[in-house]
Design a protein around this motif. Sequence first.
Motif, PDB file in Angstrom:
ATOM      1  N   VAL B  14      33.506  36.100  10.061  1.00 10.05           N
ATOM      2  CA  VAL B  14      33.965  37.167  10.656  1.00 10.05           C
ATOM      3  C   VAL B  14      33.497  37.562  11.923  1.00 10.05           C
ATOM      4  N   GLY B  15      32.441  37.164  12.118  1.00 10.68           N
ATOM      5  CA  GLY B  15      31.637  37.293  13.561  1.00 10.68           C
ATOM      6  C   GLY B  15      32.280  36.344  14.455  1.00 10.68           C
ATOM      7  N   HIS B  16      32.757  35.138  14.044  1.00  9.12           N
ATOM      8  CA  HIS B  16      33.320  34.297  14.981  1.00  9.12           C
ATOM      9  C   HIS B  16      34.824  34.812  15.372  1.00  9.12           C
ATOM     10  N   LYS B  17      35.582  35.134  14.161  1.00  6.39           N
ATOM     11  CA  LYS B  17      36.894  35.760  14.400  1.00  6.39           C
ATOM     12  C   LYS B  17      36.900  36.660  15.373  1.00  6.39           C
ATOM     13  N   PHE B  18      36.097  37.684  15.332  1.00  2.00           N
ATOM     14  CA  PHE B  18      35.812  38.753  16.280  1.00  2.00           C
ATOM     15  C   PHE B  18      35.842  38.141  17.659  1.00  2.00           C
ATOM     16  N   ILE B  19      35.083  37.083  17.856  1.00  2.00           N
ATOM     17  CA  ILE B  19      34.883  36.482  19.245  1.00  2.00           C
ATOM     18  C   ILE B  19      36.235  35.868  19.569  1.00  2.00           C
ATOM     19  N   ASP B  20      36.764  34.981  18.673  1.00  2.00           N
ATOM     20  CA  ASP B  20      38.021  34.391  18.871  1.00  2.00           C
ATOM     21  C   ASP B  20      39.109  35.159  19.230  1.00  2.00           C
ATOM     22  N   ASN B  21      39.279  36.478  18.647  1.00  2.00           N
ATOM     23  CA  ASN B  21      40.278  37.385  18.783  1.00  2.00           C
ATOM     24  C   ASN B  21      39.837  37.837  20.434  1.00  2.00           C
ATOM     25  N   LEU B  22      38.593  38.101  20.612  1.00  2.00           N
ATOM     26  CA  LEU B  22      38.499  38.383  22.107  1.00  2.00           C
ATOM     27  C   LEU B  22      38.746  37.531  23.053  1.00  2.00           C
ATOM     28  N   ILE B  23      38.487  36.268  22.816  1.00  2.00           N
ATOM     29  CA  ILE B  23      38.887  35.306  23.677  1.00  2.00           C
ATOM     30  C   ILE B  23      40.454  35.194  24.086  1.00  2.00           C
ATOM     31  N   ALA B  24      41.160  35.258  22.945  1.00  2.00           N
ATOM     32  CA  ALA B  24      42.661  35.278  23.042  1.00  2.00           C
ATOM     33  C   ALA B  24      42.888  36.530  23.546  1.00  2.00           C
ATOM     34  N   SER B  25      42.486  37.564  23.518  1.00  2.00           N
ATOM     35  CA  SER B  25      42.944  38.934  24.275  1.00  2.00           C
ATOM     36  C   SER B  25      42.994  38.966  25.869  1.00  2.00           C
ATOM     37  N   ASP B  26      44.108  39.659  26.215  1.00  2.00           N
ATOM     38  CA  ASP B  26      44.290  39.777  27.790  1.00  2.00           C
ATOM     39  C   ASP B  26      43.086  40.341  28.552  1.00  2.00           C
ATOM     40  N   GLN B  27      42.427  41.047  27.756  1.00  2.00           N
ATOM     41  CA  GLN B  27      41.278  41.920  28.365  1.00  2.00           C
ATOM     42  C   GLN B  27      40.056  41.241  28.368  1.00  2.00           C
ATOM     43  N   SER B  28      39.923  40.050  27.910  1.00  2.00           N
ATOM     44  CA  SER B  28      38.694  39.343  27.444  1.00  2.00           C
ATOM     45  C   SER B  28      37.792  39.153  28.990  1.00  2.00           C
ATOM     46  N   GLY B  29      38.579  39.414  29.947  1.00  2.00           N
ATOM     47  CA  GLY B  29      37.798  39.394  31.415  1.00  2.00           C
ATOM     48  C   GLY B  29      36.880  40.495  31.501  1.00  2.00           C
ATOM     49  N   GLN B  30      37.127  41.526  30.777  1.00  2.00           N
ATOM     50  CA  GLN B  30      36.281  42.814  30.918  1.00  2.00           C
ATOM     51  C   GLN B  30      34.977  42.650  30.157  1.00  2.00           C
ATOM     52  N   PHE B  31      34.856  41.801  29.313  1.00  2.00           N
ATOM     53  CA  PHE B  31      33.466  41.684  28.427  1.00  2.00           C
ATOM     54  C   PHE B  31      32.928  40.494  28.709  1.00  2.00           C
ATOM     55  N   GLU B  32      31.311  40.681  28.314  1.00  2.00           N
ATOM     56  CA  GLU B  32      30.417  39.620  28.372  1.00  2.00           C
ATOM     57  C   GLU B  32      30.160  39.464  26.598  1.00  2.00           C
ATOM     58  N   VAL B  33      29.948  38.403  26.016  1.00  2.00           N
ATOM     59  CA  VAL B  33      29.618  38.237  24.896  1.00  2.00           C
ATOM     60  C   VAL B  33      28.505  37.569  24.386  1.00  2.00           C
ATOM     61  N   ILE B  34      27.506  37.831  23.527  1.00  2.00           N
ATOM     62  CA  ILE B  34      26.374  37.108  23.362  1.00  2.00           C
ATOM     63  C   ILE B  34      26.368  37.199  21.755  1.00  2.00           C
ATOM     64  N   THR B  35      26.382  36.066  20.959  1.00  2.00           N
ATOM     65  CA  THR B  35      26.160  36.093  19.644  1.00  2.00           C
ATOM     66  C   THR B  35      25.038  35.269  18.919  1.00  2.00           C
ATOM     67  N   PHE B  36      24.317  36.076  18.201  1.00  2.00           N
ATOM     68  CA  PHE B  36      23.194  35.336  17.309  1.00  2.00           C
ATOM     69  C   PHE B  36      23.366  34.808  15.806  1.00  2.00           C
ATOM     70  N   SER B  37      22.795  33.690  15.627  1.00  2.00           N
ATOM     71  CA  SER B  37      23.045  33.011  14.461  1.00  2.00           C
ATOM     72  C   SER B  37      21.684  32.821  13.790  1.00  2.00           C
ATOM     73  N   GLU B  38      21.564  33.203  12.540  1.00  2.00           N
ATOM     74  CA  GLU B  38      20.169  32.912  11.901  1.00  2.00           C
ATOM     75  C   GLU B  38      20.389  31.404  11.488  1.00  2.00           C
ATOM     76  N   GLU B  39      21.513  30.971  11.099  1.00  2.00           N
ATOM     77  CA  GLU B  39      21.695  29.424  10.746  1.00  2.00           C
ATOM     78  C   GLU B  39      21.734  28.554  11.898  1.00  2.00           C
ATOM     79  N   PRO B  40      21.560  27.082  11.769  1.00  2.00           N
ATOM     80  CA  PRO B  40      21.251  26.465  12.913  1.00  2.00           C
ATOM     81  C   PRO B  40      22.545  25.971  13.617  1.00  2.00           C
ATOM     82  N   ARG B  41      23.671  26.427  13.149  1.00  2.00           N
ATOM     83  CA  ARG B  41      24.807  26.065  13.764  1.00  2.00           C
ATOM     84  C   ARG B  41      26.033  27.178  13.660  1.00  2.00           C
ATOM     85  N   LEU B  42      26.922  27.021  14.654  1.00  2.00           N
ATOM     86  CA  LEU B  42      27.890  28.035  14.742  1.00  2.00           C
ATOM     87  C   LEU B  42      28.696  27.977  13.604  1.00  2.00           C
TER      88      LEU B  42
END
Lengths: 108, 847
Positions: B14-42
Motif C-alpha cells: 500500500v505504501g508503494h501504491k501511494f507513491i506510484d499514484n503520486l508519481i502518476a499524478s500531474d501534481q507530482s512536481g510539487q512534492f518530494e517523497v522519502i520512504t522507509f522500509s524495515e525490510e531489506p527490499r522495496l
Amino acid sequence: MSVSWHVVCRSEAVIPGTGVCALVEGKQVAIFRTFKDRQLFALDNFDPIGRANVLSRGIQGSIGETLVVASPLYKQHFALATGLCLEEDVRIPVYEVREQHGLIEVAA
Amino acid sequence: MNKQRIVVVGNGMVGHKFIDNLIASDQSGQFEVITFSEEPRLAYDRVQLSKYFAGATAEDLALTNEDYYQAHGVNYVLSDKVERLDFINKEVITASGRREAYDKLVLATGSFPFVPPIPGNDQPHCLVYRTIEDLEAITKSAKQSQVGVVVGGGLLGLEAANALKQAGLSTHVVEFAPRLMAVQLDEGGGQLLRRKIEAMGVTVHTQKATTEIVAGEKCRYRMNFADGSHLETDMILFSAGIRPQDELARLCGLELGERGGIKVNNYCQTSEPDVYAIGECALWSGQIFGLVAPGYHMAKVALSHIMGGDEAFTGADMSTKLKLLGVDVASVGDAQGRTPNSKSYIYSNDVEDIYKRIVVSADGKRLLGAVMVGDAEAYGTLQQLCVNAMDLPADPNVLILPAVDGAAQLMGVDSLPDTAQICSCFDVSKGAICCAVQAGAQNMGELKASTLASTGCGGCSALVKQVMDAELTKLGVEVNNDICEHFAYSRQQLADIVRVKKIRSFSALLESHGTGHGCDVCKPAIGSILASFWNDYILEDDHIGLQDTNDIFLGNLQKDGTYSVVPRVAGGEITPEKLIVLGQVAKQFNLYTKITGGQRVDLFGAQLNDLPTIWQQLVDAGFETGHAYGKSVRTVKSCVGSTWCRYGVDDSVGLAIDIEDRYKGLRSPHKLKFAVSGCTRECAEAQSKDVGIIATEKGWNLYVCGNGGMRPRHADLFATDLDSDTLIRYIDRFLMFYVRTADRLQRTSVWLENLEGGLDYLKQVIIEDSLGLGAELEVEMQHVISRYQCEWKTTLSDPAKLKRFSHFINSDARDDNLVYVQERAQVRPAREQERISTVEVVEPALV
Ligand code: SRM
Ligand SMILES: Cc1cc2nc3c(=O)[nH]c(=O)nc-3n(C[C@H](O)[C@H](O)[C@H](O)COP(=O)(O)OP(=O)(O)OC[C@H]3O[C@@H](n4cnc5c(N)ncnc54)[C@H](O)[C@@H]3O)c2cc1C
Ligand code: SF4
Ligand code: FES
C-alpha cells in the motif's frame, strides 16, 4: 545431501521439441529437450490431473516467458523448470538433468 | 516554490501504491517523497507470496525497483525502521538515528502475524508467513522436516498448508474454531472445504486449543491440546490472524482502536491532521481491512486529500475468490447471513462436492451475500449483484442451481452500470474497461497493460473478458482470431503463408512469422497445415514435436495412457479372413474389442511397447492404418447397395471403397467423414456427413457439410445426378478449398456457416470455378494422393522410429500404473476405487 547421477540414454535419443520417459531408481522421469535452444529438463512423468504416466508425451511450448509441456490427456500446462501447473494448484517434482560425453544423465 | 515533503513509513504494497499514484499524478512536481522500509527490499507482491515456493524469485515478486524510484526522484531507505514520530518538530527518527522532516506523514506499516501466547512458541522451527525472509526460513526448515503443522485454518493458513504439502511434508492444519475459514464461510461451506482438503491428504483438526509446545518423541515437537489430545510435528507455522502494526503510533500517542489499529477518518487522517494511515495498519469505522484492494483505495483517498481533493473512503467490499489447494472457494458480502431477517437459499451437492448459499434481504429483492465452495463460477455475477444492489431475478434459486446455468446469462454484462467495479484489486470499473477498449485495447494482454484489471488476484478475469468482448462486439470489431500468443495470424492466414512462401517446417515459420517457442495450440495446427500441403512423413525429426501424442504413436490416447488400434476397413467391407486376424490380435494382446460407429473395429488398451508388434501383424494381413487419430479422413460409411439390396440403384460399397482409398491420409483442419448410400432410403446416413453421396437413377447426388456429433446439421444438396468423374472432381476441389480456408478445428458444417456468401458462393467456386482455382485445387489434391503412405507401414520399416515405442527409453519395463478388471468377458481400466483395492490385494507391502 549427495546426488547420484544416472545415465539414461544417448543425447540423440531426445529429439529437440520432444520428450522421453526414463526409469530412474523406480521413478518415472520425463526428459524434455526444447527445440529452439536445445535445453534439457526433467520432470515427473505422472500427470496428477489425468492420473496417468503420460507427461513425456506432451507437446512443449511457451506461455509468456515460461517454458511448458502440455499434458496429452487434458492439456494442462506444467512449467518445465519448476513443475508448477499453470491451470491447477498442483506441482510435480522436477529432477536435475545434464548432458555429458554424448549421454544424458538424471539425478534422482 | 518550496516542495511539500511527504514521508511514507513502510514500503509495502500500500505504501508503494501511494507513491506510484503520486508519481502518476500531474501534481507530482510539487512534492518530494522519502520512504522507509524495515525490510531489506522495496515493495513486493505479498498476495502472490506463495509463488516463491513454486520457484518465483524475489525479483519476480517485486512491484517496483530502485531504478524506477530513482528515475522518479523518490528517496528510499531500506532496512531502517522508523522508531519515533515527533509531531511537534514534524520529524521521524529511525533506528539508525536518521531524522527526516515532513509536511505530511503517511503511515503504511501494514500488519504482523499474530502468534498465540503458547509456551514453547519461540523455538527454532516455529515460524510465520508474511515476508520473503519468512519464506526462506520455512523452506530451510521444511528440508529438515517430515511433518508440518499450520496453526490457523483461515485463508492464509490454508495457503501455507498448501506450501508445506508441496514441499512434501505430511501436513496438518490445527484450527481453534469449529470450522475452516470461519470468517468467510458458513458452516456448510466450511464442512465441504474440510472434506475436500482432507481428501487431498491434509489432515484437519478443528476445535483444538494448543496449550503448550514441548519436545516430541517421534518428531521434533509435540503440541498438547486443551482437550487432552496431542500431535507430533517437526515444524509449526503460525497463521492465526494478523494484527495491525501500530506500535509506532502507540508509542507516539496517536489515537488507536480498543483492539489496536490506527484510527482514521474518511480521508484516512489520523488524530494528527498531517498524519495519515493507510493499508492494514489503519482502523476505519472499527474495521481493519486485511485485503489489498481496500488498502489501495485508501492510498488513493489519502493522496487526493493531501492534494486538496475530497475523495472519501467509505468502506470496502470484502468479497474474495480463491483457489485453495485446488478447491474453488468464494465468499461475497454477508456470507453468514448475519443481517436481521435475511433469508438463505442453499444448494448442496455431495456427489460433485459443491456447496453454494446465497443470502437475500427480507423482501427478497437484494442479494446480501454468498458462499461458494467447489464451484465458484457464479462469483463475478453474484459479487456484482451484491455490490451494485441490483434487482434479483424473481426466483433467486436460478443463481445457484446448476441445471439452469443461468446466472451468467441472466445478468449479462450489459445490464451492469458503467460504475460497476469489475476488478476490485485495482478498482477498475466497467466504464474504464469500455473506455480502454474504445481507445484500442483489443485483447486481454493489452487491456491488462492499460487498466491493470485482472493483474492482481485474478478473480475478476472471466468478467473482465466478458466486458471486453461485449464492448468489442459493440464497436463492430471482430473478436481476435490469432491462433495463439505465438502467431498473430488466423489458421487461414498461416495456411496461405505456408503455401505461398513454400515454408516446410515449423521452425522456419516461427522464425519468420512468430515469437516464443510455440505451444500445444499452434504446433499441431501448423503440423496439420504442413501435412495438408506437403504430405511429408509426419514423424520426421522436424515435425515430430508438433504432433499430438495420437499422431506420434499413430493411435488414440486412452484415459490410462494406453492407445487404441483402428485399422482401416474401407467402406465397412471386410473379409472373414481379416476379421479373424483382428480377433486373433485382440486375443493375443488382451485388447478390449468394439465395433465403432464408423463401421469398423476398435481395439483398446494397447501399450506403447506392443503397438509395433500388433501393427506388424495387422499390416502383414493387409491392413492399413485407419487414421482414427489425428485430424484426417476417418471413414466412408456405406450401405450394402445394389450388390445385394433389392432397392439399390448403384454400387454404394464400391464407390465408398474408391473414395476412402482416394482420400485416406488427407490431413485437414478437423476430421472428415463421408458416406455413400445406394438409394434414397439413405441407410448410410450420408446426409449427416461432411461429404455425403446418394445414388440416383441418373448418377450421384452430392451433399456437403453435414455433421453428427455435438451440433448435428443436415448436409446441403450441392449437385445432382453427377457421373463418377465429375463427382470426384467436385469432391477434390471441395476438400482442398476447405483445407485451405477453414479455421483450426472447424468442421465443414461450421466452416460453411461462416463462409461469406454461403452455399451459393461455394457452388460458384467449386462448380463454376469462379475464382479460377479449380485446376490448382485438383493438382494439389493429386499431389497429396500421390504421396500417400500407410504411416504404420513406414514406421515399421524404420528401426530408429520404432525405438520410440517403449514406455521407457532405458528399460523394457512397462508402465506399472496400469490396472485392469474384467467386465462382460473383456478387460477395462480399473476405476480409482477398484484400483485402490486391487493394489492392496496384489501388493500389500505398498500400503
Ligand atoms: C470409437 C468411436 C465410438 C464407438 O465406439 O463407436 C469414436 C470415438 C471417439 N470419438 Fe467419435 N467415435 C466414433 C464415431 C463417431 C461418430 C459416428 C460416425 O462417425 O458415424 C460421430 C458423429 C458423426 C460426426 O462426426 O459428425 C462422432 C463424433 C465425435 C466428435 C464430435 C464431432 C463434432 O463435429 O461435433 C468428437 C470430438 C471431436 O472430434 O472434437 C469425437 C471424438 C472421438 C474420440 C477421438 C475422443 C478422444 O479424443 O479420445 C474417440 C476416440 C476413439 C479411440 O480412442 O479410438 N467423436 N464419433 C467411433 C469411431 C468411428 C471410427 O471408426 O473411426
Ligand atoms: C501470504 C499472503 C497472502 C495474501 N493473499 C492475499 C490475497 O489473495 N488477496 C488480498 O487482497 N490480500 C492478500 N494478502 C494481504 C495483503 O498482502 C495485504 O493486505 C497487503 O500487503 C497490505 O499492504 P500494506 O502496505 O498495508 O502492508 P505490508 O504489505 O505488510 O507493508 C508494510 C511494510 O511496512 C514495513 N514497516 C512496518 N513498520 C515499519 C516501520 N516502523 N518502519 C519502516 N517500515 C515498517 C513492513 O516491514 C512492511 O514492509 C495476503 C497476505 C499474505 C501474507
Ligand atoms: S461419444 Fe464421447 S465417450 Fe463416446 S466415443 Fe465419442 S467421444 Fe468417446
Ligand atoms: S479483482 Fe483481483 S485482479 Fe481483479
